[in-house]
Design an enzyme around this catalytic site. Structure first.
Site, PDB file in Angstrom:
ATOM      1  N   SER A   1       0.808  -1.226   0.000  1.00 44.31           N
ATOM      2  CA  SER A   1       0.000   0.000   0.000  1.00 44.31           C
ATOM      3  C   SER A   1       0.841   1.277   0.000  1.00 44.31           C
ATOM      4  O   SER A   1       0.326   2.346  -0.303  1.00 44.31           O
ATOM      5  CB  SER A   1      -0.945   0.018   1.207  1.00 44.31           C
TER       6      SER A   1
ATOM      7  N   LYS B   1       0.763   4.732   6.772  1.00 44.26           N
ATOM      8  CA  LYS B   1       0.331   5.542   5.635  1.00 44.26           C
ATOM      9  C   LYS B   1       1.031   6.892   5.714  1.00 44.26           C
ATOM     10  O   LYS B   1       1.704   7.223   6.689  1.00 44.26           O
ATOM     11  CB  LYS B   1      -1.188   5.771   5.644  1.00 44.26           C
TER      12      LYS B   1
END
Length: 381
Positions: free
Chosen positions: A50, A147
């Site tokens: 990701s 993230k």
């Protein structure tokens, strides 16, 4: 008178057994490691793509707890040096009989736009969840995600055709950011060609018979380089059109397509909750923030009933946020489950700042190339 002298008898010191010495050493090591892990640094491994190509699968990194301030323990009845389960088993490593109030010790900085952050995945009350969100584990034991922080409290976040804007200004894309592209070629492309341009995710569309089409996830630089190849006819970014909500795979927060016809590439604008800010609870704000009020903001008796928030038994028409929130996105923009799909990250879910990679392993590498040497001890940006 005779003087009597009393001789003090010294007791011999009993030597510890080898077993006792081994036990004391192990106990000291566990306590020391637990304190270091809690207060200073914790090691993590990147399990998914990701964040590619900024962070790669099987990058081993250290996360600083000191940057944003260490959180005090909430779930204290837990096997040391575990997270959710005892190593190599499905047995829970904790019991939640005692939950302490959580506080944050002073840090020397705050979460900033562009920081790479580790946090406990909050989940989303509006969608089914399999990843250890709000209703599966205590806050400090929810699944760890990593993230990039796109928006901080009070920011207005918007994604236009894949480009992020913060407060109506372009957010600088990380050099390693990936998106999905369709590559039309005039011949079959050898796998080694993709590897040359560090493209690890690619797939040929076999449904199309009159053209040779590959779908790849690549950086902007890789796309520029591949456009120069003589067998590449065209490269098109796979960007969804504004207002397209037909593909349920890309349903986005807050899961109300009538009020918010968002998708992964056209999202917002939405304002990130900020501590102390008061909002009016109209239809749009209820859709955006009801999960914040009923689930994450520490209200013991807050419910969403018949289209309104009931707090402590009384309907309310305005609300003041109790803590800060953040908007997180993966650098692999078309391969990341992030705030576009489950909403805001509460401040009490923030774990720490990713600071450097100490090891990186390529599982597909040969013996000599198994370790990605160039990534060792590199600073995360």
């Amino acid at each position: 008178m005779a003087e009597v002298q009393t001789k003090t008898q010294e007791k011999p010191v009993k030597k510890k057994s080898a077993t006792r010495e081994w036990f004391d050493s192990v106990l000291f090591a566990v306590v020391a490691a637990t304190l270091i892990r809690w207060l200073f640094l914790e090691a993590y491994t990147i399990p998914t793509g990701s964040m590619e190509k900024s962070l790669l699968i099987n990058d081993f990194l250290f996360v600083s707890k000191l940057h944003y301030g260490t959180r005090t323990p909430k779930t204290i009845l837990q096997v040391p040096l575990t997270h959710q389960k005892i190593w190599f088993t499905e047995i829970p490593s904790y019991v939640d009989w005692i939950q302490l109030p959580q506080y944050r010790l002073p840090g020397f900085t705050h979460v900033k736009n562009g920081d790479v952050v580790v946090f406990n995945y909050p989940g989303c009350p509006e969608r089914p969840d399999e990843f250890g969100g709000y209703d599966k584990y205590p806050v400090d034991l929810r699944t760890n995600y990593i993230k990039r922080c796109i928006g901080i409290p009070g920011d207005v976040v918007e994604v236009r055709e894949g480009q992020v804007y913060i407060n109506n200004k372009i957010f600088t894309n990380p050099p390693g950011m990936q998106m999905e592209y369709a590559i039309e070629a005039n011949t079959q492309v050898n796998e080694k060609v993709f590897q040359k341009y560090e493209i690890s995710e690619f797939e040929q569309d076999l449904r199309i018979t009159d053209k040779t089409i590959y779908y790849v996830k690549a950086t902007e630089q890789a796309v520029k380089d591949m456009k120069t190849l003589d067998f590449v006819k065209n490269i098109t970014p796979m960007v969804m059109t504004k207002g397209d909500t037909t593909d349920i795979r890309y349903n986005t927060f807050p899961y109300n397509s009538r009020l918010f016809p968002f998708n992964r590439d056209n999202f917002g604008p939405v304002t990130i909750p900020k501590k102390g800010v008061t909002i009016q609870l109209d239809e749009r704000n209820l859709a955006l923030y009801k999960g914040v009020i009923t689930t994450f903001d520490g209200n013991d008796d807050a419910k969403f009933v018949n289209g309104q928030i009931v707090l402590d038994g009384k309907p309310i028409t305005s609300y003041t946020f109790k803590q800060d929130y953040y908007f997180m996105m993966g650098d692999n923009r078309h391969g990341s489950d992030d705030s576009r799909f489950w909403g805001f990250v509460p401040e009490d879910h923030i774990v720490g700042k990713a600071v450097f990679i100490w090891m990186s392993i390529d599982k597909d590498g040969t013996f000599l190339n198994k370790i990605r040497w160039s990534r060792l001890f590199s600073i995360i940006r």
